[in-house]
Scaffold this active site. Structure first.
Site, PDB file in Angstrom:
ATOM      1  N   ASP A 146      20.437  10.792   2.620  1.00 13.83           N
ATOM      2  CA  ASP A 146      19.527  10.101   3.602  1.00 13.83           C
ATOM      3  C   ASP A 146      19.933  10.444   5.037  1.00 13.83           C
ATOM      4  O   ASP A 146      21.091  10.244   5.313  1.00 13.83           O
ATOM      5  CB  ASP A 146      19.840   8.591   3.354  1.00 13.83           C
ATOM      6  CG  ASP A 146      18.703   7.733   4.230  1.00 13.83           C
ATOM      7  OD1 ASP A 146      18.866   7.771   5.373  1.00 13.83           O
ATOM      8  OD2 ASP A 146      18.096   6.780   3.639  1.00 13.83           O
ATOM      9  N   THR A 184       1.080  -1.242  -0.037  1.00 12.47           N
ATOM     10  CA  THR A 184       0.060   0.086  -0.055  1.00 12.47           C
ATOM     11  C   THR A 184       0.745   1.490   0.060  1.00 12.47           C
ATOM     12  O   THR A 184       0.248   2.310  -0.400  1.00 12.47           O
ATOM     13  CB  THR A 184      -0.712   0.080   1.170  1.00 12.47           C
ATOM     14  OG1 THR A 184      -0.060   0.191   2.500  1.00 12.47           O
ATOM     15  CG2 THR A 184      -1.822  -1.007   1.300  1.00 12.47           C
ATOM     16  N   ASP A 195      21.054   7.450   7.173  1.00 11.40           N
ATOM     17  CA  ASP A 195      22.474   6.951   6.981  1.00 11.40           C
ATOM     18  C   ASP A 195      23.738   8.090   7.192  1.00 11.40           C
ATOM     19  O   ASP A 195      24.600   7.483   7.599  1.00 11.40           O
ATOM     20  CB  ASP A 195      22.553   6.771   5.443  1.00 11.40           C
ATOM     21  CG  ASP A 195      22.029   5.710   4.926  1.00 11.40           C
ATOM     22  OD1 ASP A 195      21.714   4.753   5.738  1.00 11.40           O
ATOM     23  OD2 ASP A 195      21.516   5.388   3.868  1.00 11.40           O
TER      24      ASP A 195
HETATM   25  N1  URA Z   1      14.384  10.943   3.943  1.00 15.39           N
HETATM   26  C1  URA Z   1      15.737  11.399   4.178  1.00 15.39           C
HETATM   27  O1  URA Z   1      16.649  10.834   4.832  1.00 15.39           O
HETATM   28  N2  URA Z   1      16.013  12.053   3.036  1.00 15.39           N
HETATM   29  C2  URA Z   1      15.352  12.701   2.009  1.00 15.39           C
HETATM   30  O2  URA Z   1      15.780  13.523   1.319  1.00 15.39           O
HETATM   31  C3  URA Z   1      13.886  11.984   2.296  1.00 15.39           C
HETATM   32  C4  URA Z   1      13.563  11.244   3.038  1.00 15.39           C
END
Ligand code: URA
Length: 214
Positions: A205, A113, A208
């Site tokens: 991210d 979904t 990360d």
């Molecule tokens: N989550 C992230 O960590 N970075 C983004 O650009 C979008 C969602």
């Protein structure tokens, strides 16, 4: 953005905040430096997001005489971290709000979904008397933020505010379509989302980069 929407988005345009965010966006910024910067930035964001939380007058005794001062109302503020990247805000915010309570919200995206599904939700008791600051560095599609606030509203906290590092128009529109009463505090509103759901120009991210998991 409409005037009403603009009022609900607080862009924190302070030179210190902007300087640190710019360093965080650089792809060559190391994990160690990124962590240090989010720590410093979080403390500044905590200061801004608590600017209008309710206070009441108290009478105290200084070593010289009696006087009045102001203190924050109600039970301790809750920092509600959306796992896992929201945790990156905690240490810095707790320096400014050392007695704050910390809640965690775990959501994953259902592959069929594409909707967020709750896998963990833990908040302190007495939420009716608490102000909640929801933490998630990137307001991208806004789906997790919407789901997190849906869950929090069941506990009827006194107020909810949302803090991120970078937002985008799509995320803001989605969030405020569902939760027009919840203000967003962000240092930046970027251009938009790319095909992979990343904010551009963004910072990549956030999880990360905080945890060094790339
Ligand atoms: N989550 C992230 O960590 N970075 C983004 O650009 C979008 C969602």
């Amino acid at each position: 953005m409409s005037e009403a929407a603009e009022r609900r988005v607080h862009v924190i345009d302070h030179p210190l905040v902007q300087h640190k965010l710019t360093l965080m966006r650089c792809k060559d910024t190391s994990t160690k430096t990124f962590r240090q910067l989010i720590h410093e930035l979080s403390a500044l964001l905590a200061y801004e997001v608590t600017r209008d939380i309710p206070t009441h007058e108290v009478t105290i005794e200084t070593p010289l005489e009696s006087t009045t001062g102001r203190m924050i109302d109600g039970k301790k503020t809750v920092l509600a971290s959306i796992l896992r990247a929201g945790n990156g805000f905690l240490d810095g915010m707790l320096e400014v709000l050392p007695s704050a309570r910390v809640g965690h919200i775990g959501l994953y995206r259902d592959p069929a979904t594409l909707k967020p599904v709750e896998y963990y939700f833990k908040m302190p008791s007495g939420m009716e008397e608490r102000d909640v600051i929801v933490l998630d560095p990137m307001l991208a599609t806004g789906n997790s933020a919407v789901a997190a606030v849906d869950l929090l509203k069941r506990l009827t906290p006194r107020s909810i505010r949302f803090v991120c590092l970078v937002a985008c128009p799509e995320g803001i529109a989605n969030f405020h379509a569902h939760h027009p009463d919840v203000p967003i505090y962000t240092p930046a509103v970027d251009r938009g989302l790319n095909d992979h759901g990343y904010i551009v120009p963004g910072l990549g991210d956030a999880g990360d980069r905080i945890f060094g998991t790339k």
